[in-house]
Motif scaffolding. Structure first.
Motif, PDB file in Angstrom:
ATOM      1  N   GLY A  47       5.776  40.083  52.285  1.00 43.82           N
ATOM      2  CA  GLY A  47       6.968  39.861  53.092  1.00 43.82           C
ATOM      3  C   GLY A  47       7.609  38.509  52.890  1.00 43.82           C
ATOM      4  N   VAL A  48       7.469  37.950  51.686  1.00 42.04           N
ATOM      5  CA  VAL A  48       8.029  36.637  51.383  1.00 42.04           C
ATOM      6  C   VAL A  48       9.378  36.792  50.686  1.00 42.04           C
ATOM      7  CG1 VAL A  48       7.693  34.479  50.121  1.00 42.04           C
ATOM      8  CG2 VAL A  48       5.728  35.651  51.166  1.00 42.04           C
ATOM      9  N   SER A  49      10.397  36.120  51.184  1.00 40.44           N
ATOM     10  CA  SER A  49      11.710  36.146  50.544  1.00 40.44           C
ATOM     11  C   SER A  49      11.714  35.208  49.336  1.00 40.44           C
ATOM     12  CB  SER A  49      12.793  35.701  51.530  1.00 40.44           C
ATOM     13  OG  SER A  49      12.910  36.616  52.605  1.00 40.44           O
ATOM     14  N   PRO A 121      12.567  40.403  55.143  1.00 42.79           N
ATOM     15  CA  PRO A 121      12.476  39.604  53.914  1.00 42.79           C
ATOM     16  C   PRO A 121      13.480  40.114  52.884  1.00 42.79           C
ATOM     17  CG  PRO A 121      10.746  41.233  53.927  1.00 42.79           C
ATOM     18  CD  PRO A 121      11.468  41.388  55.243  1.00 42.79           C
ATOM     19  N   LYS A 122      13.710  39.321  51.863  1.00 42.70           N
ATOM     20  CA  LYS A 122      14.728  39.688  50.886  1.00 42.70           C
ATOM     21  C   LYS A 122      14.403  39.131  49.514  1.00 42.70           C
ATOM     22  CE  LYS A 122      17.529  35.707  52.305  1.00 42.70           C
ATOM     23  NZ  LYS A 122      16.861  35.497  53.603  1.00 42.70           N
ATOM     24  N   ILE A 123      14.973  39.801  48.515  1.00 39.86           N
ATOM     25  CA  ILE A 123      14.983  39.297  47.143  1.00 39.86           C
ATOM     26  C   ILE A 123      16.448  39.214  46.740  1.00 39.86           C
ATOM     27  CG2 ILE A 123      14.202  39.616  44.771  1.00 39.86           C
ATOM     28  CD1 ILE A 123      12.057  41.502  45.844  1.00 39.86           C
ATOM     29  N   VAL A 124      16.875  38.055  46.277  1.00 42.16           N
ATOM     30  CA  VAL A 124      18.277  37.854  45.910  1.00 42.16           C
ATOM     31  C   VAL A 124      18.348  37.496  44.427  1.00 42.16           C
ATOM     32  CG1 VAL A 124      20.403  36.601  46.408  1.00 42.16           C
ATOM     33  CG2 VAL A 124      18.745  37.024  48.249  1.00 42.16           C
ATOM     34  N   VAL A 125      19.210  38.197  43.709  1.00 46.62           N
ATOM     35  CA  VAL A 125      19.382  37.966  42.273  1.00 46.62           C
ATOM     36  C   VAL A 125      20.646  37.161  42.025  1.00 46.62           C
ATOM     37  CG1 VAL A 125      19.904  39.070  40.067  1.00 46.62           C
ATOM     38  CG2 VAL A 125      18.101  39.992  41.523  1.00 46.62           C
ATOM     39  N   VAL A 126      20.511  36.057  41.276  1.00 46.05           N
ATOM     40  CA  VAL A 126      21.656  35.193  40.986  1.00 46.05           C
ATOM     41  C   VAL A 126      21.614  34.754  39.527  1.00 46.05           C
ATOM     42  CG1 VAL A 126      21.762  34.321  43.350  1.00 46.05           C
ATOM     43  CG2 VAL A 126      20.461  33.054  41.626  1.00 46.05           C
ATOM     44  N   TYR A 127      22.762  34.256  39.065  1.00 47.38           N
ATOM     45  CA  TYR A 127      22.839  33.611  37.757  1.00 47.38           C
ATOM     46  C   TYR A 127      22.620  32.110  37.958  1.00 47.38           C
ATOM     47  CZ  TYR A 127      25.307  37.961  36.624  1.00 47.38           C
ATOM     48  OH  TYR A 127      25.651  39.273  36.470  1.00 47.38           O
ATOM     49  N   PRO A 128      22.077  31.422  36.949  1.00 55.12           N
ATOM     50  CA  PRO A 128      21.951  29.961  37.064  1.00 55.12           C
ATOM     51  C   PRO A 128      23.312  29.281  36.963  1.00 55.12           C
ATOM     52  CG  PRO A 128      21.256  30.748  34.882  1.00 55.12           C
ATOM     53  CD  PRO A 128      21.522  31.968  35.714  1.00 55.12           C
ATOM     54  N   PRO A 129      23.426  28.045  37.479  1.00 57.33           N
ATOM     55  CA  PRO A 129      22.334  27.236  38.035  1.00 57.33           C
ATOM     56  C   PRO A 129      22.017  27.635  39.471  1.00 57.33           C
ATOM     57  CG  PRO A 129      24.381  25.996  38.075  1.00 57.33           C
ATOM     58  CD  PRO A 129      24.691  27.278  37.375  1.00 57.33           C
ATOM     59  N   VAL A 130      20.750  27.789  39.749  1.00 56.48           N
ATOM     60  CA  VAL A 130      20.331  28.276  41.055  1.00 56.48           C
ATOM     61  C   VAL A 130      20.586  27.242  42.148  1.00 56.48           C
ATOM     62  CG1 VAL A 130      17.955  27.463  40.849  1.00 56.48           C
ATOM     63  CG2 VAL A 130      18.450  29.496  42.208  1.00 56.48           C
ATOM     64  N   GLU A 131      20.746  25.979  41.771  1.00 55.76           N
ATOM     65  CA  GLU A 131      20.923  24.909  42.754  1.00 55.76           C
ATOM     66  C   GLU A 131      22.218  25.029  43.552  1.00 55.76           C
ATOM     67  OE1 GLU A 131      18.113  23.871  39.709  1.00 55.76           O
ATOM     68  OE2 GLU A 131      20.250  24.419  39.554  1.00 55.76           O
ATOM     69  N   VAL A 132      23.198  25.778  43.060  1.00 52.57           N
ATOM     70  CA  VAL A 132      24.486  25.862  43.757  1.00 52.57           C
ATOM     71  C   VAL A 132      24.421  26.761  44.988  1.00 52.57           C
ATOM     72  CG1 VAL A 132      25.697  25.483  41.586  1.00 52.57           C
ATOM     73  CG2 VAL A 132      25.386  27.821  42.418  1.00 52.57           C
ATOM     74  N   TYR A 133      23.349  27.505  45.139  1.00 53.89           N
ATOM     75  CA  TYR A 133      23.236  28.435  46.266  1.00 53.89           C
ATOM     76  C   TYR A 133      22.465  27.757  47.396  1.00 53.89           C
ATOM     77  CZ  TYR A 133      24.528  31.544  42.462  1.00 53.89           C
ATOM     78  OH  TYR A 133      25.165  32.109  41.385  1.00 53.89           O
ATOM     79  N   GLU A 134      23.184  26.939  48.174  1.00 54.95           N
ATOM     80  CA  GLU A 134      22.521  26.174  49.224  1.00 54.95           C
ATOM     81  C   GLU A 134      21.822  27.060  50.244  1.00 54.95           C
ATOM     82  OE1 GLU A 134      25.754  26.062  48.569  1.00 54.95           O
ATOM     83  OE2 GLU A 134      26.360  24.032  48.001  1.00 54.95           O
ATOM     84  N   GLU A 135      22.391  28.224  50.508  1.00 58.87           N
ATOM     85  CA  GLU A 135      21.811  29.119  51.511  1.00 58.87           C
ATOM     86  C   GLU A 135      20.466  29.703  51.072  1.00 58.87           C
ATOM     87  OE1 GLU A 135      25.021  31.584  49.359  1.00 58.87           O
ATOM     88  OE2 GLU A 135      24.471  29.496  49.705  1.00 58.87           O
ATOM     89  N   LEU A 136      20.115  29.511  49.785  1.00 55.51           N
ATOM     90  CA  LEU A 136      18.864  30.058  49.256  1.00 55.51           C
ATOM     91  C   LEU A 136      17.884  28.958  48.843  1.00 55.51           C
ATOM     92  CD1 LEU A 136      20.439  32.792  46.919  1.00 55.51           C
ATOM     93  CD2 LEU A 136      19.695  33.064  49.305  1.00 55.51           C
ATOM     94  N   LEU A 138      15.697  27.134  50.273  1.00 63.60           N
ATOM     95  CA  LEU A 138      14.352  27.052  50.835  1.00 63.60           C
ATOM     96  C   LEU A 138      13.415  28.139  50.316  1.00 63.60           C
ATOM     97  CD1 LEU A 138      15.158  26.226  54.572  1.00 63.60           C
ATOM     98  CD2 LEU A 138      14.598  24.650  52.707  1.00 63.60           C
ATOM     99  N   PHE A 139      13.938  29.059  49.524  1.00 59.61           N
ATOM    100  CA  PHE A 139      13.131  30.184  49.080  1.00 59.61           C
ATOM    101  C   PHE A 139      12.522  29.931  47.699  1.00 59.61           C
ATOM    102  CE2 PHE A 139      16.520  32.102  51.768  1.00 59.61           C
ATOM    103  CZ  PHE A 139      15.706  32.409  52.850  1.00 59.61           C
ATOM    104  N   GLU A 140      11.386  30.557  47.457  1.00 58.48           N
ATOM    105  CA  GLU A 140      10.744  30.435  46.143  1.00 58.48           C
ATOM    106  C   GLU A 140      11.661  31.003  45.063  1.00 58.48           C
ATOM    107  OE1 GLU A 140       6.687  31.909  43.843  1.00 58.48           O
ATOM    108  OE2 GLU A 140       6.664  31.575  46.005  1.00 58.48           O
ATOM    109  N   LYS A 141      11.592  30.405  43.877  1.00 61.19           N
ATOM    110  CA  LYS A 141      12.441  30.826  42.761  1.00 61.19           C
ATOM    111  C   LYS A 141      11.591  31.449  41.659  1.00 61.19           C
ATOM    112  CE  LYS A 141      15.856  28.674  44.870  1.00 61.19           C
ATOM    113  NZ  LYS A 141      15.125  27.953  45.923  1.00 61.19           N
ATOM    114  N   LEU A 142      12.078  32.551  41.131  1.00 64.99           N
ATOM    115  CA  LEU A 142      11.390  33.258  40.043  1.00 64.99           C
ATOM    116  C   LEU A 142      12.349  33.346  38.863  1.00 64.99           C
ATOM    117  CD1 LEU A 142       8.744  34.742  39.399  1.00 64.99           C
ATOM    118  CD2 LEU A 142       9.828  36.851  40.172  1.00 64.99           C
TER     119      LEU A 142
END
Length: 217
Positions: A47-49, A121-136, A138-142
Motif C-alpha cells: 500500500g505504498v504510493s 495508495p497510488k502509482i503515478v507515471v511521469v516523464y522526467p525530470p521528475v523534480e518538477v512534480y512538487e505534488e509527488l 515525498l513519494f518513492e521514485k522508480l
C-alpha cells in the motif's frame, strides 16, 4: 496484392494494424525490467504510493499493466484522456490502488494537483525530470531508463519468435536501431517491426507461400 481470409480481403494497412495490436499487447514477461517490476509489486502489495518515471517507450505503462494484473481492485486511468481536474474526477471511483498513467499530459492546476495528492495508495507515471512534480516529491521514485540497442533487439526477437512474425535478423536490427534513434523507445522499435512484418507477409502471399501466422481478426 491483398491477402484473402475467411472474412474477406485484408489490405497491407489492415494487416499492419492487426500485427501492431498483437505486438504492442502486454508481453508475458517484461524484459530488462525485472528489478523494477519486483519493486513495484512489493510497494503496491504494502500500500505504498510511488512514482514511475522515464522517457517515452521505456516500459512504464506496461509495468502498470503488470501491477494491475496482480492487484485486485486497482483502477487504471490515463491522463491522456483525462487531462483536467473535472475529467479526471469523473473517471475516479473507490479503488484499492490508483494507477495514474501519463500524468505529464495533465493540466496540473492546483485542484488537479490536490486531487492526485489525495489518492491513496497510488502509482503515478511521469516523464522526467521528475523534480518538477512538487505534488509527488515525498513519494518513492522508480526509474525506467531508456532501452539500449541490445535490449531493443532482444525485445524485438522475443516478439518475433512468440508471434511467429515474418521477419529476419535484418528486420530486427533495423527495428531496434529505429527505437534507439528515438531515445531508446521500445514502442517505436515494435512499430517498425510490425511494418516490416506486414511487408514481408505480403511478399510471401505474392509468392504463394503460407504465412507463419493467422491474419484473421
Amino acid at each position: 496484392m491483398p491477402i484473402e481470409t475467411r472474412r474477406g480481403v485484408v489490405s497491407v494497412d489492415v494487416l499492419e494494424r492487426r500485427l501492431l495490436e498483437r505486438i504492442l499487447a502486454p508481453p508475458p514477461k517484461l524484459l530488462f525490467r525485472e528489478r523494477q517490476l519486483e519493486r513495484a509489486l512489493a510497494l503496491a502489495k504494502n500500500g505504498v504510493s510511488f512514482v514511475v518515471y522515464g522517457p517515452v517507450g521505456a516500459g512504464k505503462t506496461t509495468l502498470l499493466w503488470k501491477v494491475r494484473a496482480h492487484s485486485p481492485g486497482a483502477l487504471y486511468v490515463s491522463c491522456a484522456s483525462a487531462r483536467t481536474h473535472s475529467a479526471l474526477q469523473r473517471k475516479l471511483e473507490p479503488a484499492r490502488l490508483y494507477l495514474i498513467d501519463d500524468y505529464s499530459l495533465a493540466v496540473r492546476e492546483p485542484r488537479l494537483r490536490e486531487l492526485v495528492r489525495s489518492l491513496k495508495p497510488k502509482i503515478v507515471v511521469v516523464y522526467p525530470p521528475v523534480e518538477v512534480y512538487e505534488e509527488l516529491e515525498l513519494f518513492e521514485k522508480l526509474e525506467m531508463p531508456a532501452y539500449t540497442l541490445e535490449e531493443l533487439e532482444e525485445i524485438c526477437r522475443e516478439r518475433a519468435a512468440r508471434l511467429a512474425l515474418a521477419v529476419d535478423d535484418e528486420d530486427v536490427r533495423a527495428a531496434a536501431k529505429a527505437g534507439l534513434e528515438h531515445g531508446g523507445n521500445a514502442r517505436v522499435a515494435l512499430m517498425v517491426l510490425a511494418e516490416r512484418a506486414a511487408v514481408n507477409s505480403y511478399r510471401l502471399a505474392m509468392e504463394g507461400r503460407r504465412l507463419p501466422f493467422s491474419v484473421e481478426a
